[in-house]
Design an enzyme around this catalytic site. Structure first.
Site, PDB file in Angstrom:
ATOM      1  N   TYR A  92       1.023  -1.549   0.118  1.00  0.00           N
ATOM      2  CA  TYR A  92      -0.328  -0.286  -0.588  1.00  0.00           C
ATOM      3  C   TYR A  92       1.127   1.256   0.228  1.00  0.00           C
ATOM      4  O   TYR A  92       2.180   1.616   1.127  1.00  0.00           O
ATOM      5  CB  TYR A  92      -1.304   0.276   1.525  1.00  0.00           C
ATOM      6  CG  TYR A  92      -1.773   0.837   1.095  1.00  0.00           C
ATOM      7  CD1 TYR A  92      -2.689   1.118   0.402  1.00  0.00           C
ATOM      8  CD2 TYR A  92      -1.415   2.423   2.356  1.00  0.00           C
ATOM      9  CE1 TYR A  92      -3.758   2.987   0.306  1.00  0.00           C
ATOM     10  CE2 TYR A  92      -2.253   2.874   2.257  1.00  0.00           C
ATOM     11  CZ  TYR A  92      -3.347   3.601   1.206  1.00  0.00           C
ATOM     12  OH  TYR A  92      -4.873   4.120   1.826  1.00  0.00           O
ATOM     13  N   HIS A 131      -4.878   5.146  -2.280  1.00  0.00           N
ATOM     14  CA  HIS A 131      -5.889   6.158  -2.638  1.00  0.00           C
ATOM     15  C   HIS A 131      -5.579   7.034  -2.952  1.00  0.00           C
ATOM     16  O   HIS A 131      -4.621   8.092  -2.413  1.00  0.00           O
ATOM     17  CB  HIS A 131      -6.846   6.368  -0.748  1.00  0.00           C
ATOM     18  CG  HIS A 131      -7.267   4.954  -0.309  1.00  0.00           C
ATOM     19  ND1 HIS A 131      -6.513   3.885   0.617  1.00  0.00           N
ATOM     20  CD2 HIS A 131      -8.262   4.241  -0.617  1.00  0.00           C
ATOM     21  CE1 HIS A 131      -7.299   3.005   0.324  1.00  0.00           C
ATOM     22  NE2 HIS A 131      -8.368   3.091   0.151  1.00  0.00           N
TER      23      HIS A 131
END
Length: 182
Positions: A92, A131
């Site tokens: 991530y 994100h």
């Protein structure tokens, strides 16, 4: 002095500079001595402001953070974190920041590509993902040029921001890529 892996490059011609110059770019490691630099970079470059507990976590997994150097100056940083959900391992991208005068010189690309290659070395990793604020078209375009795709949008992801939606971008790691270098 911390180890910095440098590459000599010709700087890209930009609107700010009509001449090409020889520059040194490279990636360096996070240490307790430069953690404050990461905080400052993130504060100056990112819409989301992180609290001290975020940086405590980053410091614990320091090998998942790199600084971008431009002629011996820290001008950017990337922080990543391994994750596991439902038996799938992924990497991530927590933050990516480059100071405005040093954007469009390939530094963000260098940092993201480093961690894509890093993730490919782990045969259990399935993707690199992140994100992005839903209205950050420049960031979405940047990641798409690197091969990421928008997987979904999450309304309400960012609590104190307008808009508060996040796009989830994913770079799938094919097993053919991971074993091609072996």
């Amino acid at each position: 002095m911390d180890k910095i892996d440098y590459t000599d490059n010709e700087a890209k011609e930009t609107k700010r500079s009509a001449t090409l110059k020889k520059v040194r770019t490279g990636l360096g490691i996070l240490t307790d001595k430069n953690l404050l630099v990461l905080k400052i970079l993130n504060r100056e470059c990112l819409a989301v402001q992180y609290k001290d507990d975020y940086y405590e976590t980053v410091e614990k997994i320091a090998n998942f953070t790199k600084f971008a150097f431009y002629n011996d100056q820290i001008v950017g940083a990337i922080s990543t974190q391994p994750r596991e959900e439902g038996g799938d391992k992924s990497l991530y991208v927590k933050t990516l920041a480059v100071l405005e005068p040093y954007r469009h010189l390939g530094l963000a690309t260098m940092m993201v590509e480093y961690y894509i290659e890093f993730a490919k070395k782990d045969p259990e990793m399935t993707k690199v993902w992140l994100h992005v604020l839903s209205n950050n078209d420049a960031a979405v375009s940047f990641y798409e040029k690197l091969g990421f795709t928008v997987e979904s949008t999450i309304d309400g992801y960012y609590k104190d921001m307008t808009p508060n939606a996040a796009k989830v971008l994913v770079f799938p790691l094919s097993r053919d890529d991971a074993t091609a270098d072996e």
